[in-house]
Motif scaffolding. Structure first.
Motif, PDB file in Angstrom:
ATOM      1  N   HIS A 179       0.714  -1.384   0.422  1.00  0.00           N
ATOM      2  CA  HIS A 179      -0.174   0.420   0.069  1.00  0.00           C
ATOM      3  C   HIS A 179       0.650   1.204  -0.163  1.00  0.00           C
ATOM      4  O   HIS A 179       2.335   1.496   0.366  1.00  0.00           O
ATOM      5  N   ARG A 180       0.856   2.333  -0.655  1.00  0.00           N
ATOM      6  CA  ARG A 180       0.677   3.284  -0.427  1.00  0.00           C
ATOM      7  C   ARG A 180       0.205   4.524   0.247  1.00  0.00           C
ATOM      8  O   ARG A 180      -1.623   4.571   0.229  1.00  0.00           O
ATOM      9  N   GLY A 181       0.411   6.017   0.544  1.00  0.00           N
ATOM     10  CA  GLY A 181       0.112   7.295   0.967  1.00  0.00           C
ATOM     11  C   GLY A 181      -0.219   7.545   0.098  1.00  0.00           C
ATOM     12  O   GLY A 181      -0.289   7.369  -1.139  1.00  0.00           O
ATOM     13  N   THR A 182      -0.797   8.904   0.109  1.00  0.00           N
ATOM     14  CA  THR A 182      -1.333   9.857  -0.452  1.00  0.00           C
ATOM     15  C   THR A 182      -1.143  11.438  -0.045  1.00  0.00           C
ATOM     16  O   THR A 182      -1.095  11.383   0.908  1.00  0.00           O
ATOM     17  N   ASP A 183      -0.315  11.868  -1.257  1.00  0.00           N
ATOM     18  CA  ASP A 183      -0.034  13.391  -1.276  1.00  0.00           C
ATOM     19  C   ASP A 183      -0.973  14.267  -0.767  1.00  0.00           C
ATOM     20  O   ASP A 183      -1.288  15.262  -0.281  1.00  0.00           O
ATOM     21  N   GLY A 184      -2.309  13.582  -1.039  1.00  0.00           N
ATOM     22  CA  GLY A 184      -3.652  14.782  -1.529  1.00  0.00           C
ATOM     23  C   GLY A 184      -3.989  14.872   0.500  1.00  0.00           C
ATOM     24  O   GLY A 184      -3.574  14.578   1.289  1.00  0.00           O
TER      25      GLY A 184
END
Ligand SMILES: Cc1cc2nc3c(=O)[nH]c(=O)nc-3n(C[C@H](O)[C@H](O)[C@H](O)COP(=O)(O)OP(=O)(O)OC[C@H]3O[C@@H](n4cnc5c(N)ncnc54)[C@H](O)[C@@H]3O)c2cc1C
Length: 430
Positions: free
Chosen positions: A398-403
């Protein structure tokens, strides 16, 4: 499509034989011997070897091992189905030659032992003429092996070992111990430890005491507190390379953990069977316990937990067979390990409760089963440590979001959809 939930008929015949054999021949032995690992007990020596001979004759001996080591090379799924039966009985794993800790120790010796070590220790271990112990945990803590302090220092052609180990199960019965010690104190944290074979009779190996666990006779503890004082072993008793201790340990721990889980399925099934028999036999307020809806909820919840756990164990076994790489199934094994104590605890507790006063008594095994669930949450690593491993494996995908808002934020998704279907929406005036 190959999703299958059935056992092929030939192997089912073997499982039926195992089920009958364990019920009629092995479970009665559990009722009269003190400890199936104690080769010095004449009663054990009279009763267990003939049963082992029958298992060999049937071609079911040491099924966790490949044919080169005298096993059947069945793979983990078949082993899981077998272990579900063996898990009901204290002696059954040893009768079938797939008991802990020897199963894991034999895998280590097979992978990393010299020819001489194989001849001296592995061969008699596989013939079940001796038993062994695994000496890793230290009195100051087992969850973080990078903090271990037991030392092994090279002196000429020998290693000299000093330190203390805690809960080395069955060291009191063992002919040799497999030990983890610091050989490279200056190395990076995961490269400091190395694995050794230590013959039990070596001068300086001292069992300080055999610690008992609650629910068992304190006079007959089997988890040894072992002190190593200037213990000298030959240079070739090192398993793997210097600093390879973690890598060598994985050879045994991956298999060991899933095998415990397979046997736990059997134990949980047994608790559920006993619960069902009781509620179909005991009446209160003019009807069977089985008719009470609160009791039915306990039965249903137990079945669901058991079947969920069983499927997770079988799927993990299948993935071990498929990839043949414990590293790749690390998260699966940790998931099984973390789930195991709760399933056993919950089902055994309900079985105990439904047996009333008899349930807490020494006359039924439920209190031991509940305690066993705590053993399951510690042996081969505390539950929390496995939850951490699992979470890390999951997060790798999984990866995070910059939003500012999540990528699944509904206003964002709605706006995207409105853009995509702008023509249609305009045409229909929506
Ligand atoms: C029945 C049984 C048989 C065993 N057999 C053997 C054997 O044959 N050989 C051997 O070497 N060892 C054996 N052990 C020891 C076992 O490996 C250790 O008990 C285990 O690794 C935990 O170490 P510890 O007991 O020192 O607990 P500690 O390391 O002191 O941990 C105590 C508690 O702290 C919590 N904790 C620990 N780490 C974390 C973390 N990272 N995050 C959050 N919480 C955490 C957990 O609740 C854990 O239970 C056996 C244990 C049992 C119960």
């Amino acid at each position: 499509m190959t999703w299958e939930f059935e056992t092929d008929p030939e192997f089912q015949t073997e499982l039926d034989w195992i089920d009958d054999f364990v019920r009629t021949e092995v479970e009665p032995v559990d009722m009269v011997i003190e400890h199936a690992w104690d080769m010095s007990d004449p009663l054990r020596q009279r009763l267990i070897p003939p049963l082992q001979a029958r298992v060999r004759e049937r071609g079911l001996w040491a099924c966790h091992l490949g044919p080169a080591l005298g096993g059947q090379g069945f793979g983990q799924v078949k082993l899981a189905l077998m272990n579900e039966i063996l898990g009901r009985s204290h002696s059954a794993p040893i009768v079938f030659g797939c008991h802990a800790p020897d199963s894991g120790n034999s895998e280590i010796l097979a992978h990393y032992g010299s020819d001489l070590l194989k001849k001296t220790y592995l061969e008699p271990l596989l013939r079940q003429e001796i038993v062994s112990a695994y000496s890793m945990t230290e009195p100051r803590g087992g969850s973080d092996p990078t903090g271990f302090v037991t030392r092994a220092e090279r002196d000429g052609d020998e290693w000299v070992i000093n330190g203390e180990k805690w809960f080395s199960s069955h060291a009191n019965f063992a002919s040799f111990l497999i030990l983890l010690a610091v050989t490279e104190p200056e190395a990076e944290r995961h490269r400091r430890l190395s694995m050794f074979v230590v013959p039990a009779g070596t001068p300086g190996v001292e069992i300080v005491r055999n610690v008992g666990v609650y629910g068992h006779d304190p006079a007959h503890g089997t988890h040894s507190y072992v002190r190593y004082t200037n213990v000298r072993v030959p240079a070739d008793h090192l398993l793997g390379g210097r600093g390879d201790g973690f890598i060598v340990a994985q050879t045994r721990l991956g298999g060991g953990r899933i095998h415990h889980a397979m046997r736990t399925v059997g134990l949980v099934k047994q608790a559920l069977d006993m619960m069902c028999e009781r509620v179909l036999s005991r009446s209160t307020q003019g009807e069977l316990l089985a008719r009470k809806q609160l009791v039915q909820a306990m039965i249903a919840d137990s079945w669901i937990q058991l079947e969920q756990f069983r499927l997770l164990v079988l799927r993990t076994a299948w993935r071990i067979d498929k990839y043949n790489d414990y590293q790749r199934v690390r998260g699966d094994i940790s998931a099984v390990k973390a789930a195991m104590p709760k399933v056993l605890h919950d089902v055994a507790s309900r079985a105990l409760q439904l047996h009333g006063s008899l349930g807490v008594s020494h006359e039924m095994p439920f209190a031991s089963m509940v305690l066993e669930s705590f053993h399951m949450g510690l042996a081969d690593g505390a539950t929390e440590v496995h939850q951490i491993t699992l979470a890390r494996e999951i997060l790798k995908n999984h990866r995070g979001t910059d939003g500012v808002f999540p990528t699944t934020h509904l206003p964002l998704r709605r706006a995207e959809a409105r853009d995509r279907f702008a023509d249609v929406l305009a045409e229909l005036g929506s």
